[in-house]
Design an enzyme around this catalytic site. Structure first.
Site, PDB file in Angstrom:
ATOM      1  N   CYS A   1     112.787 -21.538  61.444  1.00  0.00           N
ATOM      2  CA  CYS A   1     114.072 -21.004  60.971  1.00  0.00           C
ATOM      3  C   CYS A   1     114.263 -21.343  59.485  1.00  0.00           C
ATOM      4  O   CYS A   1     113.468 -22.069  58.891  1.00  0.00           O
ATOM      5  CB  CYS A   1     115.218 -21.585  61.797  1.00  0.00           C
ATOM      6  SG  CYS A   1     115.450 -23.370  61.564  1.00  0.00           S
TER       7      CYS A   1
ATOM      8  N   CYS B   1     114.371 -25.041  58.794  1.00  0.00           N
ATOM      9  CA  CYS B   1     113.039 -25.650  58.909  1.00  0.00           C
ATOM     10  C   CYS B   1     112.225 -25.368  57.648  1.00  0.00           C
ATOM     11  O   CYS B   1     111.530 -26.260  57.135  1.00  0.00           O
ATOM     12  CB  CYS B   1     112.307 -25.123  60.133  1.00  0.00           C
ATOM     13  SG  CYS B   1     113.149 -25.484  61.689  1.00  0.00           S
TER      14      CYS B   1
END
Length: 76
Positions: free
Chosen positions: A10, A13
């Protein structure tokens, strides 16, 4: 130094990975950075909220993104 970034990929991340790379470069560390994206492998590390950060088998962050400056402090 072995750094693991745990998350499915994501935006948070990816931001954590970018900040880790900046911190490692800024400090001139000899570090291996590994991305762990498999949900079962993430859970095996005890991480229930991503992103997660593990440094030399020690959990440093769970469920949040730290700035590059904060990561420099964590990695020293």
């Amino acid at each position: 130094m072995h750094i693991k970034i745990l998350g499915k990929g994501c935006k948070k991340c990816q931001l954590l990975e970018d900040n880790v790379r900046k911190a490692v470069e800024s400090l001139g560390l000899d570090a291996t950075i590994e991305k762990v994206t498999d949900i079962n492998a993430i859970a095996d590390h005890g991480i229930l909220a991503t992103p997660g950060l593990i440094v030399d088998d020690e959990i440093k962050l769970v469920g949040r993104v730290a700035s590059a400056k904060k990561l420099e402090t964590l990695l020293q």
